[in-house]
Design an enzyme around this catalytic site. Structure first.
Site, PDB file in Angstrom:
ATOM      1  N   LYS A 110      27.913  27.692   5.232  1.00  0.00           N
ATOM      2  CA  LYS A 110      27.987  26.825   4.054  1.00  0.00           C
ATOM      3  C   LYS A 110      27.208  25.518   4.260  1.00  0.00           C
ATOM      4  O   LYS A 110      26.757  24.909   3.304  1.00  0.00           O
ATOM      5  CB  LYS A 110      29.444  26.500   3.728  1.00  0.00           C
ATOM      6  CG  LYS A 110      30.396  27.683   3.599  1.00  0.00           C
ATOM      7  CD  LYS A 110      30.100  28.531   2.394  1.00  0.00           C
ATOM      8  CE  LYS A 110      31.246  29.433   1.948  1.00  0.00           C
ATOM      9  NZ  LYS A 110      31.623  30.520   2.860  1.00  0.00           N
TER      10      LYS A 110
HETATM   11  C1  LIG Z   1      31.986  31.896   2.529  1.00  0.00           C
HETATM   12  C2  LIG Z   1      31.880  32.841   3.643  1.00  0.00           C
HETATM   13  C3  LIG Z   1      31.505  34.186   3.433  1.00  0.00           C
HETATM   14  C4  LIG Z   1      31.282  34.751   2.053  1.00  0.00           C
HETATM   15  O1  LIG Z   1      30.161  34.208   1.407  1.00  0.00           O
HETATM   16  P1  LIG Z   1      30.031  34.313  -0.193  1.00  0.00           P
HETATM   17  O2  LIG Z   1      28.823  33.543  -0.541  1.00  0.00           O
HETATM   18  O3  LIG Z   1      31.288  33.691  -0.739  1.00  0.00           O
HETATM   19  O4  LIG Z   1      29.950  35.750  -0.531  1.00  0.00           O
HETATM   20  C5  LIG Z   1      31.332  34.989   4.545  1.00  0.00           C
HETATM   21  N1  LIG Z   1      31.551  34.532   5.795  1.00  0.00           N
HETATM   22  C6  LIG Z   1      31.929  33.256   6.032  1.00  0.00           C
HETATM   23  C7  LIG Z   1      32.165  32.821   7.438  1.00  0.00           C
HETATM   24  C8  LIG Z   1      32.110  32.363   4.978  1.00  0.00           C
HETATM   25  O5  LIG Z   1      32.474  31.098   5.222  1.00  0.00           O
END
Ligand SMILES: *Cc1c(COP(=O)(O)O)cnc(C)c1O
Length: 461
Positions: A110
């Protein structure tokens, strides 16, 4: 190029306003009216560094900012935030390659977008002359919350409130959020799961109006979150070539651990921009609503919700799927509203056959439960001395299952230390109750260094 709402195609705005608003007033998500071509020759692709790729992609997808502004946002937003020189790293193992996206401030992917979002937002306010202060409302399944708090802490004229499922995040995730410093930050554990948090936030967007304050979103419903993520697909492709694993023009598959469908949708956008992407494997954990949707064409949330060892994927309403549906319906907003109305009213929708053809053209689905993910972690550790987290493990296990011909890159979305107890269990070690003990133990056993920022949480807790 303009941005239009998926729920009303007459609701048109530019990239700056789309970033400020996050969610459209009609409850829809903003999408580019047409997806621009990246137009990168092999030479250009290989000559751009990570920041250069992000600048190129954002320049195309967010044209309202202008080149100079984008340059400053990317340079300043990423400066000194990552513990690898390229911001991300590509590692090769026998069966596939891993794109490590967790080298930023909060050890999850993120960060790749959230390091930029506050700057994208404040610049958009300045360029549009928006006098309002911004209150960011964020629903999180664990990782977005901390990355957003870290990014928006003490940014002037902004506030941020994060809602997380009190019983659905890892100890480290919870501690990361609760120890966040900053005068403008609030954290709130809710009864319920991520879907409840996200539904509540979306409702607030429609119903809460405060003079002088605009609500903003740090979730992937905001195109300011989605667009920077497109860049690392280009990076992975270029790096595969540099490492001699791929030749220019050859198709490359991606396996993506999926929750809200944002990360994988960014990969689809990269493909539509001209990157030679092969199959996009939508990898789910036991909450396999997307796997079932891809095989049956019915999206049915009337099912049990499971808490798994990959909590950031414990999601039943994958918001960004709406964007793909909209494109697949030929931008027919009325047809889209019908599907979304069915989902909220009846709890399911059935996609027309042509729509499923459109989606299956690019996407495959697979799911792996905790046991399969843990096995994947153990195998990879024992055979190749490479350590992955529980989310990445779901995508790796799914990639093994799908066995798609050609080369595959697995997106590695979090540091194994964010989920140290589960990873310890997976490699067959005795699990410690205390998360810091687990992290120390994992480091002792594997020799993989733990991220200093996670380690230092102990002093703060
Ligand atoms: C948010 C997240 C996901 C999923 O990603 P999306 O964009 O919501 O599909 C997968 N793995 C981790 C570690 C995350 O933080």
């Amino acid at each position: 190029m303009e941005y239009i709402s998926t729920r009303n195609r007459k609701n048109v705005t530019d990239s700056l306003h789309a970033v400020i608003k996050g969610l459209a007033e009609d409850g829809g998500l903003f999408v580019p009216s047409e997806i621009p071509e990246a137009k990168l020759s092999e030479e250009q692709l290989l000559s751009l560094d990570y920041d250069g790729l992000v600048m190129h992609i954002l320049g195309l997808l967010l044209p309202g900012y202008g080149e100079e502004e984008i340059r400053e946002i990317v340079t300043e937003g990423y400066r000194d935030k990552f513990d690898v020189p390229d911001r991300v790293a590509l590692k090769h193992t026998a069966k596939c390659s891993f794109l490590e996206l967790y080298h930023g401030p909060t050890s999850a992917f993120k960060d790749m977008a959230l390091c930029l979002l506050p700057r994208l937002l404040t610049a958009a306010n300045r360029l549009t002359g928006n006098p309002d202060k911004v209150m960011i409302l964020t629903a999180t399944s664990g990782d977005t919350g901390k990355a957003a708090l870290e990014a928006f802490a003490d940014v002037p004229d902004t506030g941020i409130t994060v809602f997380y499922p009190a019983g659905g995040v890892s100890d480290i995730q919870k501690l990361q959020m609760q120890t966040q410093e900053g005068k403008n930050v609030r954290v709130c554990g809710i009864e319920g799961n991520f879907d409840d948090a996200q539904t509540g936030v979306k409702k607030a967007f429609e119903e809460v109006h405060v003079k002088g304050v605009s609500l903003g979103s740090a979730n992937s419903i905001n195109i300011g979150r989605l667009t920077p993520q497109v860049a690392y697909y280009f990076y992975a492709y270029a790096q595969m070539i540099r490492d001699g694993k791929l030749s220019y023009g050859e198709k490359l598959n991606f396996s993506v651990p999926t929750g809200n469908f944002g990360d994988i949708l960014a990969g689809w956008i990269a493909k539509k921009m001209g990157l030679p992407v092969g199959r996009l494997l939508c990898a789910s954990n036991r909450n396999r609503i997307l796997t079932d949707f891809l095989s049956t064409g019915v999206y049915d949330r009337r099912r049990e919700f499971y808490l798994t060892a990959s909590p950031s994927m414990d999601i039943l309403i994958s918001s960004n799927l709406e964007r793909l549906l909209f494109y697949g319906l030929g931008m027919d907003d009325e047809a889209l509203r019908t599907l979304m109305g069915d989902l909220s009213g009846k709890g399911f929708f059935e996609a027309p056959y042509e729509l499923m053809e459109f989606i299956r053209n690019d996407f495959d689905g697979a799911s792996s439960d905790d046991r399969e993910a843990f096995n994947a972690i153990r195998r990879l550790w024992e055979q190749e001395h490479y350590l992955i987290d529980t989310h990445t493990a779901v995508a790796y296990a799914c990639a093994e299952k799908a066995a798609t011909p050609g080369k595959t890159v697995v997106l590695s979305t979090a540091s194994p230390y964010k989920f140290a107890s589960s990873v310890l269990e997976a490699i067959g070690e005795k699990v410690s109750e205390d998360c810091f003990e687990a992290m120390d133990k994992l480091e002792d056993i594997t020799g993989v260094p733990q991220p200093p920022r996670l380690k230092s949480l102990k002093e703060k807790s």
